[in-house]
Scaffold this motif. Structure first.
Motif, PDB file in Angstrom:
ATOM      1  N   PRO A 250      14.580   8.012 -10.770  1.00 43.87           N
ATOM      2  CA  PRO A 250      14.009   6.750 -11.263  1.00 43.87           C
ATOM      3  C   PRO A 250      14.181   5.586 -10.303  1.00 43.87           C
ATOM      4  O   PRO A 250      13.396   4.540 -10.481  1.00 43.87           O
ATOM      5  CB  PRO A 250      14.462   6.639 -12.799  1.00 43.87           C
ATOM      6  CG  PRO A 250      15.830   7.470 -12.705  1.00 43.87           C
ATOM      7  CD  PRO A 250      15.384   8.579 -11.705  1.00 43.87           C
ATOM      8  N   THR A 251      15.160   5.409  -9.576  1.00 39.60           N
ATOM      9  CA  THR A 251      15.434   4.501  -8.650  1.00 39.60           C
ATOM     10  C   THR A 251      14.448   4.475  -7.769  1.00 39.60           C
ATOM     11  O   THR A 251      13.895   3.440  -7.261  1.00 39.60           O
ATOM     12  CB  THR A 251      16.873   4.816  -8.107  1.00 39.60           C
ATOM     13  OG1 THR A 251      17.958   4.858  -8.977  1.00 39.60           O
ATOM     14  CG2 THR A 251      17.029   3.604  -7.156  1.00 39.60           C
TER      15      THR A 251
ATOM     16  N   GLN B 170       0.616  -1.117   0.114  1.00 40.02           N
ATOM     17  CA  GLN B 170       0.122   0.115   0.120  1.00 40.02           C
ATOM     18  C   GLN B 170       0.971   1.430   0.049  1.00 40.02           C
ATOM     19  O   GLN B 170       0.337   2.449  -0.042  1.00 40.02           O
ATOM     20  CB  GLN B 170      -0.848   0.147   1.092  1.00 40.02           C
ATOM     21  CG  GLN B 170      -1.808  -1.161   1.270  1.00 40.02           C
ATOM     22  CD  GLN B 170      -2.781  -0.952   2.412  1.00 40.02           C
ATOM     23  OE1 GLN B 170      -3.269   0.048   2.882  1.00 40.02           O
ATOM     24  NE2 GLN B 170      -3.155  -2.279   3.012  1.00 40.02           N
ATOM     25  N   ALA B 171       2.079   1.171  -0.004  1.00 39.52           N
ATOM     26  CA  ALA B 171       3.064   2.156   0.002  1.00 39.52           C
ATOM     27  C   ALA B 171       3.045   2.908  -1.275  1.00 39.52           C
ATOM     28  O   ALA B 171       2.671   2.667  -2.342  1.00 39.52           O
ATOM     29  CB  ALA B 171       4.407   1.853   0.249  1.00 39.52           C
ATOM     30  N   GLY B 172       3.349   4.323  -1.040  1.00 35.62           N
ATOM     31  CA  GLY B 172       3.384   5.275  -2.334  1.00 35.62           C
ATOM     32  C   GLY B 172       4.933   5.780  -2.092  1.00 35.62           C
ATOM     33  O   GLY B 172       5.747   5.261  -1.297  1.00 35.62           O
TER      34      GLY B 172
ATOM     35  N   ILE C 112      12.439   0.967  -7.091  1.00 33.19           N
ATOM     36  CA  ILE C 112      12.257   0.371  -5.604  1.00 33.19           C
ATOM     37  C   ILE C 112      10.897  -0.003  -5.201  1.00 33.19           C
ATOM     38  O   ILE C 112      10.419  -1.008  -4.662  1.00 33.19           O
ATOM     39  CB  ILE C 112      12.934   1.351  -4.519  1.00 33.19           C
ATOM     40  CG1 ILE C 112      14.418   1.232  -4.780  1.00 33.19           C
ATOM     41  CG2 ILE C 112      12.557   0.749  -3.129  1.00 33.19           C
ATOM     42  CD1 ILE C 112      15.176   2.210  -3.913  1.00 33.19           C
ATOM     43  N   LEU C 113      10.026   1.093  -5.576  1.00 37.08           N
ATOM     44  CA  LEU C 113       8.435   0.924  -5.263  1.00 37.08           C
ATOM     45  C   LEU C 113       7.866  -0.309  -6.008  1.00 37.08           C
ATOM     46  O   LEU C 113       6.990  -1.004  -5.473  1.00 37.08           O
ATOM     47  CB  LEU C 113       7.917   2.118  -5.346  1.00 37.08           C
ATOM     48  CG  LEU C 113       6.325   2.335  -5.201  1.00 37.08           C
ATOM     49  CD1 LEU C 113       6.163   2.011  -3.685  1.00 37.08           C
ATOM     50  CD2 LEU C 113       5.730   3.929  -5.629  1.00 37.08           C
ATOM     51  N   GLN C 114       8.203  -0.025  -7.196  1.00 40.62           N
ATOM     52  CA  GLN C 114       7.658  -1.241  -8.153  1.00 40.62           C
ATOM     53  C   GLN C 114       8.091  -2.626  -7.516  1.00 40.62           C
ATOM     54  O   GLN C 114       7.297  -3.752  -7.671  1.00 40.62           O
ATOM     55  CB  GLN C 114       8.075  -1.001  -9.566  1.00 40.62           C
ATOM     56  CG  GLN C 114       7.205  -2.093 -10.433  1.00 40.62           C
ATOM     57  CD  GLN C 114       5.711  -1.913 -10.346  1.00 40.62           C
ATOM     58  OE1 GLN C 114       5.024  -0.833 -10.377  1.00 40.62           O
ATOM     59  NE2 GLN C 114       5.020  -3.052 -10.128  1.00 40.62           N
ATOM     60  N   HIS C 115       9.328  -2.654  -7.263  1.00 38.90           N
ATOM     61  CA  HIS C 115       9.970  -4.111  -6.933  1.00 38.90           C
ATOM     62  C   HIS C 115       9.254  -4.595  -5.503  1.00 38.90           C
ATOM     63  O   HIS C 115       9.128  -5.724  -5.342  1.00 38.90           O
ATOM     64  CB  HIS C 115      11.637  -3.854  -6.662  1.00 38.90           C
ATOM     65  CG  HIS C 115      12.270  -5.125  -6.435  1.00 38.90           C
ATOM     66  ND1 HIS C 115      11.893  -6.321  -7.259  1.00 38.90           N
ATOM     67  CD2 HIS C 115      13.390  -5.402  -5.934  1.00 38.90           C
ATOM     68  CE1 HIS C 115      12.653  -7.489  -6.766  1.00 38.90           C
ATOM     69  NE2 HIS C 115      13.653  -6.797  -5.897  1.00 38.90           N
ATOM     70  N   LEU C 116       8.954  -3.454  -4.695  1.00 40.11           N
ATOM     71  CA  LEU C 116       8.444  -3.761  -3.451  1.00 40.11           C
ATOM     72  C   LEU C 116       7.222  -4.487  -3.715  1.00 40.11           C
ATOM     73  O   LEU C 116       6.693  -5.450  -2.945  1.00 40.11           O
ATOM     74  CB  LEU C 116       8.363  -2.478  -2.614  1.00 40.11           C
ATOM     75  CG  LEU C 116       7.415  -2.428  -1.518  1.00 40.11           C
ATOM     76  CD1 LEU C 116       7.862  -3.352  -0.264  1.00 40.11           C
ATOM     77  CD2 LEU C 116       7.203  -0.967  -1.069  1.00 40.11           C
TER      78      LEU C 116
END
Length: 548
Positions: free
Chosen positions: A371-372, A349-351, A376-380
């Motif tokens: 972009p990193t 649920q993170a942004g 990170i968010l997408q990998h999470l």
């Protein structure tokens, strides 16, 4: 409200709290807790009932050898028994021998308990209260009177219940503590009855004036949590004039527990403006709560108000963004006031706000347009979809983040491992054993080790430590403190995916790592390896700080 009027906090963790099912305190435990409460600024600490058991007798003697800096240790007992005077009752002699300046005496307020429990008359009960308190006063003690089952007794026979308080006043009580012993009273009734008691005391003293050098007795409150309202009940009583609040750390106590001082103290001091402890002592509240939970060997309540790990945790992206701009948007006090801290929780649920805030907590500065950060968010989110849970494994998330940034130090590389279980307990004294072999590479050199354990995870952990400890001696200080397994898709039967959470410690810090696999050994190994890796990362950071 800005009044600095004091509320006297009376802690009964060592006596009433110890009656919680599954809680047992050694003499050393009681002494450690007493000293911690003393540092917290708690003015009254009930040590137990001298004579009830050898441990309590030893406690009162030992505390004299290790005196507290400001707190009063209080001995606890009942009124004398029927048919004899207090001076003749041998039960009261150990109380005097304990040598405390203050004694708390509990007596019967409910006529049902007098007739059915004590098997005596209502008049004799009044004399038992007066005589016992008067005896302790004659021996130089100051007396607190705990009116047991007060609210039940008042509802059934208010005139007699009030007479018991009159007897306590006549005996010399400085505090009249109203006890909701069964924990079944609701706040509005506590308020109404406490108000009636306050009025009774005024009228009683008008017709029975005290000696000029004797202060008027004050009201205290002692509540249990059987209806889930112990804290609310105590606050209601304070609103009607109670100036002593009795309770326990973390709400420990018999059945559903006592009023939780970790909730009461900040509500009284930060919300209502009363003076309970100094500001710097209030800032020790979270540490005190967690230390005492460790001493009594009970897991802390992560969701406890004020002191829980999650009390100031923010998970939703909108919440995190708002808190980053102004903490008042989602925090009712500053967490530092009670010694806690804000936590940004990482989950699916993170942004971007969560990732940026979490990175800052790791000492990593990221820009929102980097972009990193989105990677990170997408990998999470991808990993959480596969079953990982980073809100409970922040150490694993820091390693993930550092890897994405090219900052993850590779302390060792796994070359392979095997684990074998011997499942023939009839040949092994009723036990099963596991053997693990592991090969790791450190700075280009291979290390092969084997170790036994009482299970494959234990054996793998032992083999890995053997392979690493000669190069990284700090690993000898690391140990596993918790191990949790969760089946993620139970419908898949024995092929189900498994999530393993491993908590590790170096004796000063704790951290949690996660592993996920359809193979429980593989999932466990992931979590164990990352636990050791993160411990080495903390060690390097600590050494870097010392070198500067």
């Amino acid at each position: 409200m800005t009044t600095a009027e004091p509320i006297w906090i009376y802690d009964t963790t060592l006596r009433d709290g110890a009656q919680r099912e599954g809680l047992s305190l050694s003499l050393e435990d009681k002494l450690r807790i007493a000293h911690q409460l003393d540092q917290m600024g708690i003015p009254f600490i009930e040590g137990g009932w001298p004579g009830a058991n050898p441990k309590d007798v030893q406690f009162f003697w030992q505390i004299k050898e290790e005196p507290l800096s400001q707190a009063e240790i209080v001995a606890f007992c009942s009124t004398r028994r029927p048919g004899r005077t207090a001076a003749e009752d041998p039960m009261l002699q150990p109380i005097l021998s304990a040598g405390t300046r203050w004694v708390t005496v509990f007596g019967k307020s409910w006529d049902l308990h007098v007739v059915e429990g004590l098997k005596t008359t209502l008049d004799e009960n009044l004399e038992m209260i007066r005589d016992t308190l008067s005896y302790f006063r004659s021996q130089g003690r100051r007396v607190i009177y705990d009116a047991e089952h007060w609210f039940d007794g008042y509802r059934q026979n208010p005139d007699y219940a009030l007479e018991t308080l009159g007897a306590a006043i006549a005996g010399g009580a400085e505090w009249l503590v109203l006890c909701d012993t069964n924990g079944g009273t609701l706040p509005q009734d506590v308020a109404t009855i406490t108000r009636a008691v306050s009025k009774y005391i005024v009228n009683h003293l008008a017709s029975h004036p005290l000696d000029p050098d004797r202060p008027a007795p004050q009201i205290g409150i002692h509540t249990h949590n059987d209806s889930g309202t112990a804290v609310a009940n105590a606050l209601a009583a304070v609103g009607e004039g109670a100036r002593m609040v009795q309770g326990t750390i973390n709400g420990y106590g018999e059945r559903c527990g006592n009023a939780n001082l970790c909730t009461l103290i900040p509500n009284l001091q930060l919300k209502l403006g009363y003076a309970c402890v100094r500001e710097e002592q209030l800032a020790k509240l979270t540490d005190t709560s967690r230390l005492i939970s460790e001493i009594v060997n009970l897991a802390p309540d992560d969701h406890a108000p004020f002191v829980g790990l999650s009390a100031f945790a923010h998970k939703g992206g909108i919440h995190v963004s708002a808190v980053e701009r102004n903490p008042l948007t989602y925090e009712h006090i500053r967490p530092e006031q009670v010694g806690n801290r804000r936590r940004i929780v990482i989950s699916d649920q993170a942004g971007l706000s969560n990732v940026l805030a979490k990175a800052r907590s790791f000492g990593i500065e990221l820009e929102k347009d980097d972009p990193t950060c989105r990677h990170i968010l997408q990998h999470l989110k991808t990993l959480e979809n596969e079953g990982y849970q980073f809100e409970a494994a922040e150490a694993s998330f820091e390693l993930l983040m550092r890897e994405a940034l090219g900052q993850r130090q590779r302390f060792f590389e796994l070359q392979g491992f095997q684990a074998r279980c011997d499942m023939a307990p009839e040949m092994n004294d009723g036990n099963s054993y596991a053997l693990a072999t592991i090969k790791v590479r450190i700075d280009g050199k291979d290390y092969l080790e084997a170790a036994e354990g009482n299970g494959p995870v234990s054996a793998l952990d032992a083999a890995l430590r053997k392979a690493l400890v000669n190069v990284y001696p700090a690993i000898a200080q690391f140990h596993l403190t918790d191990y949790k397994v969760r089946i993620l898709d139970g419908g898949a039967g024995t092929s189900a995916k498994t999530r393993v959470l491993v908590e590790s410690s170096n004796g000063h810090q704790r951290w949690t790592t996660v592993g996920v696999s359809t193979n429980i050994i593989e999932a466990s190994y992931q979590a164990v390896v990352e636990g050791l890796e993160y411990g080495l990362l903390l060690q390097n950071q600590a050494e870097a700080v010392l070198s500067t």
